[in-house]
Write an enzyme that holds these catalytic residues in place. Sequence first.
Site, PDB file in Angstrom:
ATOM      1  N   LYS A 144      -1.665  -0.643  17.450  1.00  0.00           N
ATOM      2  CA  LYS A 144      -2.476   0.235  16.608  1.00  0.00           C
ATOM      3  C   LYS A 144      -3.399   1.133  17.432  1.00  0.00           C
ATOM      4  O   LYS A 144      -3.699   2.262  17.020  1.00  0.00           O
ATOM      5  CB  LYS A 144      -3.273  -0.602  15.607  1.00  0.00           C
ATOM      6  CG  LYS A 144      -2.413  -1.174  14.477  1.00  0.00           C
ATOM      7  CD  LYS A 144      -1.781  -0.063  13.647  1.00  0.00           C
ATOM      8  CE  LYS A 144      -1.049  -0.584  12.432  1.00  0.00           C
ATOM      9  NZ  LYS A 144      -0.498   0.495  11.585  1.00  0.00           N
ATOM     10  N   TYR A 192      -0.524  -6.705  18.185  1.00  0.00           N
ATOM     11  CA  TYR A 192      -0.765  -5.843  17.024  1.00  0.00           C
ATOM     12  C   TYR A 192      -1.882  -4.849  17.322  1.00  0.00           C
ATOM     13  O   TYR A 192      -1.747  -3.652  17.050  1.00  0.00           O
ATOM     14  CB  TYR A 192      -1.120  -6.695  15.812  1.00  0.00           C
ATOM     15  CG  TYR A 192      -1.327  -5.889  14.545  1.00  0.00           C
ATOM     16  CD1 TYR A 192      -0.263  -5.257  13.929  1.00  0.00           C
ATOM     17  CD2 TYR A 192      -2.591  -5.759  13.975  1.00  0.00           C
ATOM     18  CE1 TYR A 192      -0.447  -4.505  12.774  1.00  0.00           C
ATOM     19  CE2 TYR A 192      -2.794  -5.018  12.823  1.00  0.00           C
ATOM     20  CZ  TYR A 192      -1.712  -4.392  12.224  1.00  0.00           C
ATOM     21  OH  TYR A 192      -1.902  -3.651  11.080  1.00  0.00           O
ATOM     22  N   THR A 209      -1.631  -7.762   1.006  1.00  0.00           N
ATOM     23  CA  THR A 209      -0.340  -7.084   1.066  1.00  0.00           C
ATOM     24  C   THR A 209       0.670  -8.053   1.681  1.00  0.00           C
ATOM     25  O   THR A 209       0.356  -9.202   1.976  1.00  0.00           O
ATOM     26  CB  THR A 209      -0.414  -5.807   1.927  1.00  0.00           C
ATOM     27  OG1 THR A 209      -0.589  -6.182   3.298  1.00  0.00           O
ATOM     28  CG2 THR A 209      -1.578  -4.914   1.493  1.00  0.00           C
ATOM     29  N   ILE A 261       0.830  -1.199   0.000  1.00  0.00           N
ATOM     30  CA  ILE A 261       0.000   0.000   0.000  1.00  0.00           C
ATOM     31  C   ILE A 261       0.869   1.255   0.000  1.00  0.00           C
ATOM     32  O   ILE A 261       0.567   2.232  -0.688  1.00  0.00           O
ATOM     33  CB  ILE A 261      -0.942  -0.018   1.222  1.00  0.00           C
ATOM     34  CG1 ILE A 261      -1.951  -1.161   1.099  1.00  0.00           C
ATOM     35  CG2 ILE A 261      -1.670   1.322   1.366  1.00  0.00           C
ATOM     36  CD1 ILE A 261      -2.760  -1.407   2.350  1.00  0.00           C
TER      37      ILE A 261
END
Length: 313
Positions: free
Chosen positions: A179, A175, A212, A26
């Site tokens: 975030k 994770y 991705t 991305i």
Amino acid sequence: MPRKIDITVPSLTGRRAVVTGGSDGIGLRIATRLARAGADVVLPVRNLSKGEAAAAGIRDQIPGAEITLLPLDLSSLASVAGFGDSMREDGRPIHLLINNAGVMTPPDRQLTADGFELQFGTNHLGHFALVGQLLPLLRAGRARVTSQASIAANSGSIHWDDLNGEQSYSGARAYSQSKIAFGQFALELDRRSEEQGWGITSNLAHPGIAPTSLLAARPELERGQDTVSVRMIRWASARGILVGTPESAALPTLYAATSPDARRRALYGPRGIGHLGGAPAEQRLYSRLRSEEEAQRVWQVSEELTGARITGA
């Protein structure tokens, strides 16, 4: 086949953009679109040969594109400081900072060069220190800072008594924590800028779900093969089912970073079912990101851990 989705990116001629994680996925799509709009794009990269290939690919598509490669490893505070030194010595204002780089769910707990859990240290603390290093240039450019959040920030929590996962490690939980902290930092950055007159605006974007390299085979993360999840995402993406493509997944960040209509302290992501894919749109801020008190705590702890002091002085 997936439906073609796009947005208009306004002219960025004369403007300087820094994109972390811009050598593939991305981030590479974002960097390419910014260069096509006329921006002078700085690519901070951990792997210089990979970065050179990415820059060459952009120049092949856009003759005359201004691309600058500089070394940066967000998992090393010394590397972040070195990048900051190089940028400040150059002295040019930064108009756009896109905090896009990240690592996702290594199966076993790993540490950064400074001893932090890899995801918390890279996704959040590395970017926190980066903003501190670049603040004079961001202020000079009255920059917009757009940080790449994740739908993972809509679940989980910050484990204040075990930030580094020493007591119990789960890749997915770590994770989400990284975030959530990263998103709270981005919102607190905007509040402090507005209160103290730094001239910076900060907002958030998330890509939804798209194929991705985050969940693909990554030997450096001790992930020897593609995950089942990424194989399923690729299958769905190729057929235009629910999820996005790498191209469409870049659009929320591009919109948040460049649209004159994008608002400070707002979250942008795909508007499709479950916000997994589709055209970009503003979305309701995740519940985990709404506490100003917790965001202030994130800021204070991040300063203590990194030694960075983000002030307008």
